[in-house]
Design an enzyme around this catalytic site. Structure first.
Site, PDB file in Angstrom:
ATOM      1  N   LYS A 401      19.438  25.641  44.121  1.00 44.09           N
ATOM      2  CA  LYS A 401      18.092  25.065  44.053  1.00 44.09           C
ATOM      3  C   LYS A 401      17.368  25.503  42.780  1.00 44.09           C
ATOM      4  CE  LYS A 401      17.294  25.554  49.063  1.00 44.09           C
ATOM      5  NZ  LYS A 401      16.276  26.073  50.019  1.00 44.09           N
ATOM      6  N   LYS A 403      15.991  28.082  42.274  1.00 44.57           N
ATOM      7  CA  LYS A 403      14.748  28.762  42.651  1.00 44.57           C
ATOM      8  C   LYS A 403      14.951  30.259  42.509  1.00 44.57           C
ATOM      9  CE  LYS A 403      12.625  25.758  46.223  1.00 44.57           C
ATOM     10  NZ  LYS A 403      12.209  25.723  47.651  1.00 44.57           N
TER      11      LYS A 403
HETATM   12  N1  C2G Z   1       6.816  22.868  54.042  1.00 41.95           N
HETATM   13  C1  C2G Z   1       5.706  22.213  54.560  1.00 41.95           C
HETATM   14  N2  C2G Z   1       4.524  22.203  53.889  1.00 41.95           N
HETATM   15  C2  C2G Z   1       4.419  22.835  52.692  1.00 41.95           C
HETATM   16  C3  C2G Z   1       5.529  23.524  52.159  1.00 41.95           C
HETATM   17  C4  C2G Z   1       6.734  23.521  52.846  1.00 41.95           C
HETATM   18  O1  C2G Z   1       5.795  21.645  55.637  1.00 41.95           O
HETATM   19  N3  C2G Z   1       3.214  22.798  52.046  1.00 41.95           N
HETATM   20  C5  C2G Z   1       8.073  22.843  54.772  1.00 41.95           C
HETATM   21  C6  C2G Z   1       9.179  22.173  53.986  1.00 41.95           C
HETATM   22  O2  C2G Z   1       9.137  20.769  54.171  1.00 41.95           O
HETATM   23  C7  C2G Z   1      10.420  22.777  54.642  1.00 41.95           C
HETATM   24  C8  C2G Z   1       9.951  24.178  55.016  1.00 41.95           C
HETATM   25  O3  C2G Z   1       8.522  24.179  54.979  1.00 41.95           O
HETATM   26  O4  C2G Z   1      10.727  22.056  55.830  1.00 41.95           O
HETATM   27  C9  C2G Z   1      10.469  25.215  54.038  1.00 41.95           C
HETATM   28  O5  C2G Z   1      10.043  24.829  52.762  1.00 41.95           O
HETATM   29  P1  C2G Z   1      10.825  25.480  51.504  1.00 41.95           P
HETATM   30  O6  C2G Z   1      10.839  26.924  51.635  1.00 41.95           O
HETATM   31  O7  C2G Z   1      10.278  24.854  50.252  1.00 41.95           O
HETATM   32  O8  C2G Z   1      12.286  24.952  51.783  1.00 41.95           O
HETATM   33  P2  C2G Z   1      13.200  24.086  50.822  1.00 41.95           P
HETATM   34  O9  C2G Z   1      13.260  24.723  49.507  1.00 41.95           O
HETATM   35  O10 C2G Z   1      12.731  22.715  50.971  1.00 41.95           O
HETATM   36  O11 C2G Z   1      14.633  24.309  51.500  1.00 41.95           O
HETATM   37  O12 C2G Z   1      18.795  23.047  53.364  1.00 41.95           O
HETATM   38  C10 C2G Z   1      17.410  22.748  53.312  1.00 41.95           C
HETATM   39  C11 C2G Z   1      16.709  23.637  52.338  1.00 41.95           C
HETATM   40  O13 C2G Z   1      16.976  24.994  52.610  1.00 41.95           O
HETATM   41  C12 C2G Z   1      15.209  23.390  52.386  1.00 41.95           C
END
Ligand code: C2G
Length: 487
Positions: A401, A403
């Protein structure tokens, strides 16, 4: 000042009689053994408590009605195998709504009732004892020490906390500290199974093994008790409390313990019968075996120490062979949360809720945990009963990612595990593990924020519901970093 009847004049009945009499209550003691009543009434000393004088205010009676009629509390202090019979002959003299305390420890082998359930079951047979209030009084309390006012703690357990507190008030004094607990089944289960573990520690001593072995049996013993208790819907705190680990330690390590003493004799080669005869008092751990083995089978809980003791006591297996068998068991981890544990938790939570438990899973990085993440987790949990969060590892975030997380995996994991909606956190190390995760963790529903809408629909092929929840628009980890960099 209360009027209290005690049914049973063994060492524990007498020790308790002394505590409550010295607390200014009027105590009447009954025993089915008339000669026992005669001796106690005249000599004012119990043969097994030679250095303890029985207060002159305590009266001894031969008629059970005199220990039941017009009493604020009735205490059942007879051996576990006589509880039902005693309840049946006492029934006509017990008023409905009576507060009854059971201090015997055991579970009835044919009904698998705890002893307070046995009392309630027996009393209600006449159809007019629907409101008796049962309390289990249990903890690390050797009669030999209580009767000498050695500081002691005990648990007053009742589904009705007010009743537990009422009993707490009567027994509490400068030498006895009483804790309340509403998990009466858990307290009674602990009191029952700890006697079996104490037999095991005694057998180990009798075989010449040392404190290391005892410590191992006590530690793994409380694990066995808590696994069975969890499956039966009891509380963790009970196993970690006075009625659980407290009573297990005192019973397994003390020379006052009949179960430990009987175990030692068995380990030294005594037959079961001769060991009981030598101890000269009831060995409740032996009485408890059939019921506990049945419960372990009913709830599908592995209880190797209990099974080993049962093999020695009831199947005449050589104690040495059992120790070898225990030491050579399949290797295990103390760490929970393997798929097997998940099945166990599944079963236990299903038992707790009495319904099939719905399991939810979601994935993410969750770096710089914020309220958008919490909103997602809260709504995900609301879709079921158990939420598994699959947390991207540091390597997966960087390699897949791009990240770079502010917090490490372990730090992000600790934060997630502290959230009330989250039941389990496991690592996400690759994009493809979702297909296997949903089977290994018995998942019903897969949840992701709607920024991922459509990306994971393939999971429907695995029989899983796929739900995309609206993101919380105004917040993101990226946004937080930007804002912080601006200032
Ligand atoms: N999320 C949310 N609102 C936000 C930020 C995040 O609802 N303002 C949700 C995202 O949609 C996700 C969860 O919180 O369902 C985790 O977000 P992230 O940590 O950014 O996860 P991500 O990088 O999207 O990783 O295999 C799937 C990946 O691991 C998802």
């Amino acid at each position: 000042m209360k009027k209290i009847g005690i049914l049973g004049a063994g060492t524990w009945g007498i020790a308790l009689a002394r505590v409550i009499s010295n607390g200014g209550n009027i105590v009447t003691v009954w025993s089915a053994l008339e000669e026992e009543i005669e001796e106690l009434s005249t000599k004012r000393v119990h043969p097994k408590l030679p250095d303890v004088t029985i207060p002159k205010e305590i009266s001894f009676v031969k008629e059970i009605k005199d220990a039941c009629l017009d009493k604020d509390i009735i205490i059942f202090a007879v051996p576990s195998i006589f509880i039902r019979k005693t309840a049946s002959i006492a029934r006509e003299y017990i008023k409905d709504g009576q507060i009854i305390i059971d201090v015997a420890k055991g579970i009835e082998s044919d009904t698998l009732y705890t002893l307070t359930e046995v009392i309630k079951d027996e009393l209600r047979k006449d159809g007019c004892h629907e409101n008796v209030r049962l309390v289990a009084l249990s903890g690390p309390t050797h009669a030999e020490e209580v009767s000498r006012d050695i500081p002691t703690t005990i648990v007053s357990a009742c589904k009705d906390l007010e009743v537990a507190e009422y009993v707490q008030n009567i027994f509490e004094n400068t030498c006895m500290r009483v804790y309340t607990n509403t998990d009466i089944i858990g307290v009674e289960l602990c009191g029952t199974v700890k006697n079996i573990i104490a037999l095991a520690t005694g057998i180990a001593s009798g075989l010449g093994y040392g404190d290391n072995t005892k410590a191992a049996l006590i530690t793994r013993g409380i694990t066995e008790i808590s696994r069975l208790g969890t499956a039966m819907g009891c509380y963790d705190q009970t196993f970690n409390g006075l009625a659980g680990i407290g009573d297990l330690v005192v019973t397994s390590m003390s020379e006052h313990s009949r179960n430990n003493k009987a175990g030692q004799l068995i380990g030294m080669g005594y037959s079961i019968e001769n060991a009981i005869k030598e101890v000269g008092m009831v060995v409740e751990g032996i009485n408890a075996l059939p019921a506990v083995i049945k419960l372990a089978n009913q709830y599908k809980i592995d209880m190797p120490i209990v099974s080993a003791v049962n093999s020695i006591v009831n199947e005449k297996v050589n104690p040495n062979d059992m120790v070898e068998a225990l030491m050579k068991r399949k290797r295990k981890t103390e760490l929970p949360k393997s798929a097997l544990d998940i099945k166990f938790e599944n079963a236990s939570l299903r038992n707790k809720r009495g319904i099939d438990m719905k399991r939810i899973i979601t994935y993410g990085t969750f770096d710089l945990l914020h309220y958008g993440h919490i909103n997602l987790l809260k709504r995900a949990k609301a879709l079921g009963d158990y939420l598994v969060v699959v947390l991207s590892s540091d390597e997966f975030n960087w390699n897949e990612k791009q990240k770079k997380c502010y917090f490490t995996y372990e730090q992000r994991k600790a934060l997630l595990e502290s959230i009330r909606y989250v039941d389990l956190v496991i690592p996400e190390t690759n994009w493809d593990q979702k297909r296997t995760d949903v089977h290994e963790y018995h998942i019903d529903t897969f949840v992701m924020g709607d920024d991922w809408r459509g990306q994971f629909d393939f999971l429907k092929e695995e029989g899983v519901e796929v739900v995309y929840l609206e993101r919380t628009p105004e917040i993101s980890t990226t946004q937080i970093k930007k804002d912080l960099n601006k200032n």
